[in-house]
Scaffold this motif. Structure first.
Motif, mmCIF file in Angstrom:
data_model
loop_
_atom_site.group_PDB
_atom_site.id
_atom_site.type_symbol
_atom_site.label_atom_id
_atom_site.label_comp_id
_atom_site.label_asym_id
_atom_site.label_seq_id
_atom_site.Cartn_x
_atom_site.Cartn_y
_atom_site.Cartn_z
ATOM 1 N N VAL A 532 -21.143 -22.026 26.521
ATOM 2 C CA VAL A 532 -22.558 -22.191 26.228
ATOM 3 C C VAL A 532 -23.284 -23.114 27.180
ATOM 4 C CG1 VAL A 532 -22.796 -21.555 23.814
ATOM 5 C CG2 VAL A 532 -21.767 -23.727 24.427
ATOM 6 N N GLY A 533 -24.385 -22.621 27.674
ATOM 7 C CA GLY A 533 -25.385 -23.486 28.279
ATOM 8 C C GLY A 533 -25.169 -24.083 29.655
ATOM 9 N N VAL A 534 -23.925 -24.188 30.111
ATOM 10 C CA VAL A 534 -23.689 -24.904 31.358
ATOM 11 C C VAL A 534 -24.436 -24.255 32.526
ATOM 12 C CG1 VAL A 534 -21.924 -25.511 33.052
ATOM 13 C CG2 VAL A 534 -21.509 -25.873 30.635
ATOM 14 N N ASP A 535 -24.995 -25.086 33.382
ATOM 15 C CA ASP A 535 -25.891 -24.588 34.413
ATOM 16 C C ASP A 535 -25.562 -25.171 35.785
ATOM 17 O OD1 ASP A 535 -28.131 -23.194 35.379
ATOM 18 O OD2 ASP A 535 -29.370 -24.996 35.203
ATOM 19 N N VAL A 536 -24.833 -24.419 36.585
ATOM 20 C CA VAL A 536 -24.561 -24.817 37.973
ATOM 21 C C VAL A 536 -24.942 -23.642 38.876
ATOM 22 C CG1 VAL A 536 -22.810 -25.617 39.620
ATOM 23 C CG2 VAL A 536 -22.652 -26.299 37.219
ATOM 24 N N PRO A 537 -26.184 -23.634 39.375
ATOM 25 C CA PRO A 537 -26.688 -22.452 40.089
ATOM 26 C C PRO A 537 -25.882 -22.042 41.319
ATOM 27 C CG PRO A 537 -28.486 -23.911 39.497
ATOM 28 C CD PRO A 537 -27.229 -24.641 39.169
ATOM 29 N N ASN A 538 -25.162 -22.977 41.936
ATOM 30 C CA ASN A 538 -24.403 -22.609 43.136
ATOM 31 C C ASN A 538 -23.108 -21.849 42.819
ATOM 32 O OD1 ASN A 538 -24.024 -22.661 46.041
ATOM 33 N ND2 ASN A 538 -22.372 -24.146 45.660
ATOM 34 N N ALA A 539 -22.763 -21.777 41.552
ATOM 35 C CA ALA A 539 -21.579 -20.997 41.165
ATOM 36 C C ALA A 539 -21.982 -19.526 41.136
ATOM 37 C CB ALA A 539 -21.075 -21.443 39.802
ATOM 38 N N THR A 540 -21.276 -18.723 41.939
ATOM 39 C CA THR A 540 -21.694 -17.328 42.080
ATOM 40 C C THR A 540 -20.626 -16.343 41.634
ATOM 41 O OG1 THR A 540 -20.886 -17.354 44.332
ATOM 42 C CG2 THR A 540 -23.256 -17.745 44.004
ATOM 43 N N MET A 541 -19.508 -16.865 41.158
ATOM 44 C CA MET A 541 -18.475 -15.929 40.744
ATOM 45 C C MET A 541 -17.747 -16.449 39.520
ATOM 46 S SD MET A 541 -15.526 -14.218 43.014
ATOM 47 C CE MET A 541 -14.559 -12.893 42.382
ATOM 48 N N MET A 542 -17.438 -15.517 38.638
ATOM 49 C CA MET A 542 -16.642 -15.879 37.479
ATOM 50 C C MET A 542 -15.527 -14.866 37.313
ATOM 51 S SD MET A 542 -17.684 -16.413 33.528
ATOM 52 C CE MET A 542 -18.177 -18.108 33.730
ATOM 53 N N VAL A 543 -14.322 -15.386 37.142
ATOM 54 C CA VAL A 543 -13.170 -14.517 36.909
ATOM 55 C C VAL A 543 -12.672 -14.811 35.501
ATOM 56 C CG1 VAL A 543 -10.836 -13.956 37.658
ATOM 57 C CG2 VAL A 543 -12.568 -14.611 39.348
ATOM 58 N N ILE A 544 -12.602 -13.785 34.673
ATOM 59 C CA ILE A 544 -12.202 -14.008 33.276
ATOM 60 C C ILE A 544 -10.878 -13.304 32.992
ATOM 61 C CG2 ILE A 544 -12.877 -13.796 30.857
ATOM 62 C CD1 ILE A 544 -15.787 -13.540 31.819
ATOM 63 N N PHE A 545 -9.854 -14.085 32.705
ATOM 64 C CA PHE A 545 -8.552 -13.500 32.367
ATOM 65 C C PHE A 545 -8.528 -13.049 30.907
ATOM 66 C CE2 PHE A 545 -7.529 -15.631 36.249
ATOM 67 C CZ PHE A 545 -6.503 -14.856 36.792
ATOM 68 N N ASP A 546 -7.666 -12.101 30.621
ATOM 69 C CA ASP A 546 -7.504 -11.608 29.237
ATOM 70 C C ASP A 546 -8.838 -11.251 28.579
ATOM 71 O OD1 ASP A 546 -4.861 -12.044 29.543
ATOM 72 O OD2 ASP A 546 -4.636 -13.428 27.860
ATOM 73 N N SER A 547 -9.673 -10.579 29.329
ATOM 74 C CA SER A 547 -11.024 -10.305 28.851
ATOM 75 C C SER A 547 -11.051 -9.596 27.509
ATOM 76 C CB SER A 547 -11.772 -9.426 29.843
ATOM 77 O OG SER A 547 -11.743 -9.996 31.097
ATOM 78 N N GLU A 548 -10.012 -8.787 27.254
ATOM 79 C CA GLU A 548 -10.045 -7.991 26.028
ATOM 80 C C GLU A 548 -10.056 -8.857 24.777
ATOM 81 O OE1 GLU A 548 -7.373 -8.245 27.928
ATOM 82 O OE2 GLU A 548 -5.747 -8.874 26.607
#
Ligand code: ADP
Ligand code: MG
Length: 663
Positions: A532-548
């Motif tokens: 929730v809510g975290v804001d770091v505009p320079n972060a441009t990629m997110m990798v999510i493990f175990d997405s299911e």
């Protein structure tokens, strides 16, 4: 109502187990509804195949023999005659039934048919024959060895002694719908005789639950309309000046929202507004503008958030934005040091602190405000209706603003949030590019690392979301550590890696977040605390493990941490399962649509999540499946309040004014 101790045969061990299920009294037991029903229909043995489910009645033909396998397990065998066919029955852990089924007893056996061995491996035995029609068996959630059977035996006892429950549905409405009487309805729910009666019983129970919910909502709404808000006379010219001073210009929707809030605040009626906007749409700044208006009229503001990280992040932004105004701002969470806490309490009480941001700590008993004029809750789908009343305030009724990333589809929201005005932020700040989302298998991890490398090389930052295992924080930790090693191996030479998880102290968390915000850390491995809510505009990629393991809305929320600037951002969902469901996220970034899909797939039960507190936990109703009942309940409760009848109904009045949710 009885205490559990008063129920015969219910020992201390069972009591503890029942308490874990939330059952503390006989009423709790009565309202401990089955979560589904199984329909038992007499099987025809001639037509069954190996391992088919079987339900047959017949007579016991031999004295049951019992074997104790070890201390805890027992196995019982006997011969059984059903429809002229002789079979063996095997059942585990029912040795206690032995004395109840001497030769010749008529019983019903439910289990699996082992055709080859002419045997039934039973999982249940009922005394007596099956009726010729089908039999409906309630199924309960069980815990710690307390199963449905046991629960039903206590219920049976309660019913045979006679129960005494409060019927909350007003007589007029009971008559209008020809509802089943409450006692009978409860009995049907636990001991259904046939489909039609069960249906009528469930309808009544669902209606009662939804009626009470809507009645409370509508009552609170009316109360709010009748309690006067604060008198304010804010000049919009000042507000405009403040808005002009911001580092960006507002989107049209943000501006419309700000104006609506301005009008609410200046109006003598109390504000009760919900701002809905997709993740990243810029709700925070709207809340800051509201706080500025409130400050101009001389009152204190409290901004309540669900996590510490978010509290500190908002605090930092608040101090930046309000720097030219010399406003005293404080941050208060459960982890704030005692000395600092005392100072903050003091400042809130004597009014020197104008703005405070924090977690639930804001509404703890110890906090007293000098003149709290505005309460904002951010990123909480909805705090409990009752939590607000904990704000100790010198006789002032503060205005209320909620911020939410739209977890519920509109039709439902309109009904359920019926007690508040709603503003929507549809447009994203200009220049935003939709996050490009892709699905990858675990075997494709090399490609993922390669794309991460591309982003890092361009000077951007990456979030890596560790697999989530809800049941165990310890395992969560292990997962994070494992992932950290992997990432170190791949990137450790050139990039800094930070780790964030729930077991860290707030100081450690803050430190890591600060390092990430300042780009001293380029890869942040995290459990879902960043959700929730975290804001770091320079972060441009997110990798999510175990997405299911996540709901679509939760993934969408997570994904919203990237794509917060004009840079193209990416989200990679790693999973070997549920491709179809997850692919919805690759197709759309519209939070409304996604929550609609989530809703379709998972129903309301999960939507509000296990950890979500608040008022949305229904015992028996499902706001999606029972939406038509909800609509009726809404209309009826409104009419009931309007007619003034609620003033004469002491039970309902106590209910809507009290804090008790239907037990
Ligand atoms: P959310 O609605 O998810 O809470 P935030 O309020 O955190 O979103 O805003 C997301 C980002 O967009 C922040 O970095 C914020 O500063 C920025 N932002 C908000 N409004 C605007 C705007 N009108 N123009 C440009 N950037 C904006
Ligand atoms: Mg936000």
């Amino acid at each position: 109502m009885k205490q559990l101790e008063e129920i015969k045969g219910l020992g201390p061990k069972t009591r503890v187990a029942l308490e874990k299920l939330g059952i503390k009294t006989s009423d709790d037991l009565l309202y401990y509804y089955p979560f589904r029903y199984e329909i038992l229909k007499k099987s025809n043995l001639e037509k069954l195949k190996q391992d088919d489910k079987v339900v047959v009645d017949g007579n016991v033909e031999s004295i049951p023999s019992v074997f104790h396998i070890n201390g805890r397990l027992d196995k019982m065998n006997f011969r059984f005659m059903s429809g002229g066919k002789l079979l063996q029955v095997v059942i585990f852990n029912r040795a206690f039934l032995k004395s109840k089924i001497p030769i010749g007893t008529t019983i019903t056996v439910i289990g699996k048919y082992d055709y080859k061995h002419n045997m039934i491996v039973a999982n249940d035995i009922h005394l007596g024959a099956l009726p010729n029609t089908e039999k409906i068996e309630p199924v309960y959630h069980s815990y710690g060895g307390v199963g449905g059977k046991q629960i039903r035996s206590y219920l049976f006892q309660l019913f045979s002694e006679g129960i005494d429950v409060v019927d909350y549905i007003p007589e007029g409405l009971s008559l209008k719908y020809q509802f089943m009487d409450k006692t009978r309805s409860l009995k049907q729910i636990h001991f259904p005789t046939n489909k039609n009666s069960l249906k009528a019983a469930l309808l009544r129970a669902k209606y009662e639950e939804l009626f009470l919910f809507m009645l409370k909502m509508n009552y609170l709404k009316r109360e709010k309309q009748h309690t006067n808000g604060l008198k304010r006379d804010i000049s919009f010219a000042f507000v405009e000046k403040f808005i002009k001073s911001l580092p960006f210009s507002l989107t049209d929707d943000q501006m419309i929202c700000a104006k609506a809030i301005y009008q609410d605040l200046n109006d003598s009626k109390r504000m009760n507004r919900l701002v809905q906007g997709d993740v990243g749409s810029g709700k925070t700044i709207v809340s800051f503008i509201a706080m500025y208006m409130n400050y101009l009229s001389g009152y204190q503001s409290a901004l309540m958030v669900p996590t510490e990280i978010l509290a500190h992040q908002h605090y930092k932004k608040l101090t930046e934005i309000f720097e030219p105004y010399y406003i005293r701002i404080a941050v208060l969470t459960g982890k704030t040091k005692i000395r600092e806490k005392r100072e903050i309490y003091e400042g809130l009480k004597n009014g020197t602190i104008s703005i405070v941001v924090g977690t639930h700590a804001l509404i703890s008993e110890a906090v007293e405000y000098q003149n709290l004029g505005l309460v904002i809750t951010d990123e909480q789908h909805r705090f409990g209706v009752n939590q607000r009343s904990n704000l100790r305030n010198k006789g002032i009724t503060p205005d209320i603003l909620y911020m939410s990333a739209t977890p519920i589809p509109r039709t439902y929201a309109l009904t359920i949030y019926g007690d508040m005005d709603v503003s929507n932020i549809h447009t994203m700040p200009s220049g935003r590019l939709p996050v490009i989302t892709s699905l990858k298998k675990n075997s494709e991890i090399r490609d993922v690392l390669e794309s991460m490398y591309q982003e890092l090389k361009n000077g951007h930052q990456v979030y890596v979301i560790a697999p989530l295992i809800e049941e165990s924080e310890k395992i969560d930790l292990e997962n994070v550590t494992l992932l950290e090693e992997k990432m170190k191996k791949a990137f450790g030479k050139f990039y800094q890696i930070g780790v964030l998880h729930g077991k860290m102290s707030s100081k450690e968390k803050e430190e890591v977040m600060k390092n990430f915000e300042q780009n001293e850390v380029q890869i942040l491995i995290s459990t879902t605390v960043v959700e929730v809510g975290v804001d770091v505009p320079n972060a441009t990629m997110m990798v999510i493990f175990d997405s299911e393991r996540f709901g679509l809305s939760a993934l969408h929320q997570l994904r919203g941490r990237v794509g917060r600037s004009n840079l193209q951002s990416y989200c990679v969902l790693i999973s070997d399962f549920e491709k179809e469901r997850l692919s919805i996220l690759t197709e759309t970034t519209d939070g409304f649509k996604i929550s609609e899909e989530d809703f379709k797939l998972r129903g309301s039960g999960d939507l509000f999540g296990v950890r979500q507190s608040g008022d949305m936990q229904f015992q028996i109703a499902d706001i999606k499946k029972d939406f038509s009942i909800l609509v009726k309940a809404k209309e009826d409760s409104e009419a009931y309040i309007l007619s003034g009848k609620i003033e004469e109904n002491s039970i309902l009045r106590a209910y809507v004014q009290g804090t008790k949710v239907l037990s």
